[in-house]
Scaffold this motif. Structure first.
Motif, PDB file in Angstrom:
ATOM      1  N   MET A   1      52.206  62.792  68.058  1.00  0.00           N
ATOM      2  CA  MET A   1      53.090  62.479  69.004  1.00  0.00           C
ATOM      3  C   MET A   1      53.991  63.255  69.884  1.00  0.00           C
ATOM      4  O   MET A   1      55.015  64.157  69.063  1.00  0.00           O
ATOM      5  N   ARG A   2      54.217  63.320  71.507  1.00  0.00           N
ATOM      6  CA  ARG A   2      55.263  63.978  71.353  1.00  0.00           C
ATOM      7  C   ARG A   2      56.478  63.102  71.877  1.00  0.00           C
ATOM      8  O   ARG A   2      57.051  63.500  72.887  1.00  0.00           O
ATOM      9  N   HIS A   3      57.291  61.804  71.358  1.00  0.00           N
ATOM     10  CA  HIS A   3      57.910  60.866  71.512  1.00  0.00           C
ATOM     11  C   HIS A   3      59.219  62.214  71.021  1.00  0.00           C
ATOM     12  O   HIS A   3      59.664  62.766  70.471  1.00  0.00           O
TER      13      HIS A   3
ATOM     14  N   LYS B   1      60.184  64.528  73.209  1.00  0.00           N
ATOM     15  CA  LYS B   1      59.945  66.236  72.909  1.00  0.00           C
ATOM     16  C   LYS B   1      60.336  66.222  74.487  1.00  0.00           C
ATOM     17  O   LYS B   1      58.993  66.792  74.939  1.00  0.00           O
ATOM     18  N   LYS B   2      61.680  66.684  75.143  1.00  0.00           N
ATOM     19  CA  LYS B   2      61.257  67.172  76.483  1.00  0.00           C
ATOM     20  C   LYS B   2      61.477  68.637  76.996  1.00  0.00           C
ATOM     21  O   LYS B   2      61.091  68.806  78.180  1.00  0.00           O
TER      22      LYS B   2
ATOM     23  N   ASN C   1      60.672  72.622  75.934  1.00  0.00           N
ATOM     24  CA  ASN C   1      60.453  73.867  74.963  1.00  0.00           C
ATOM     25  C   ASN C   1      60.961  74.398  73.931  1.00  0.00           C
ATOM     26  O   ASN C   1      61.720  74.974  74.619  1.00  0.00           O
ATOM     27  N   HIS C   2      61.128  74.286  72.202  1.00  0.00           N
ATOM     28  CA  HIS C   2      62.036  74.701  72.371  1.00  0.00           C
ATOM     29  C   HIS C   2      61.519  75.862  71.841  1.00  0.00           C
ATOM     30  O   HIS C   2      63.006  76.531  71.636  1.00  0.00           O
TER      31      HIS C   2
END
Length: 166
Positions: free
Chosen positions: A1-3, A5-6, A8-9
């Motif tokens: 899940m991508r909770h 994750k706004k 791209n690091h």
């Protein structure tokens, strides 16, 4: 899940990522286009577009906000002096990402990111077509038809006179 994750690091720590994006944004402002990977280009687009929006209104406060992100006086000056007047009427979308293919060394997806208003091949001003309407066409046709109608009436009258003579 991508909770949560706004952004791209980009495989970097926060300070390194911010410095890299600031340097890339300064290069983009200076050179108007740069080659990079697609992931970095997309991250740079999110980073630089709000700065260009801020530069449309030249106030001391906006200059300080932009300088806190870019950290280069020359880039801030060029952004406010040259780039902002050119994009002043555009409501957004100041950059364009063009995919280039894969890099030879590591097969990374490459892209060209550029400021939209500085690309001459995409910004060719199309010559405006003359507006033609049916009414305008009829007007011209009626003008040219009017002399023909007069000659026809003359021809008819001359043929009537010829018949009377016979």
């Amino acid at each position: 899940m991508r909770h949560g994750k706004k952004i791209n690091h980009l495989g970097r720590k926060t300070a390194h990522r911010k410095s890299m994006l600031a340097n890339m944004a300064c290069s983009l402002i200076e050179h108007k286009r740069i080659n990079t990977t697609i992931a970095k280009a997309k991250a740079l687009k999110v980073f630089v577009e709000p700065l260009v929006t801020k530069s449309k209104e030249d106030t001391t406060h906006n200059r300080r906000i932009v300088f806190s992100k870019l950290r280069q006086k020359e880039a801030v000056a060029e952004l406010f002096r040259e780039v902002a007047p050119k994009v002043g009427d555009r409501p957004g979308g100041y950059t364009r990402v063009i995919k280039l293919g894969n890099r030879l060394g590591d097969n990374a997806d490459m892209a060209l990111i550029e400021l939209v208003d500085y690309n001459e091949t995409y910004n060719l001003t199309k010559p405006e077509k003359k507006k033609s309407t049916r009414r305008a066409g009829r007007k011209k046709a009626s003008d040219s038809a009017a002399p023909k109608a007069e000659t026809k009436t003359e021809d008819k009258s001359s043929t009537k006179e010829d018949k009377k003579e016979e």
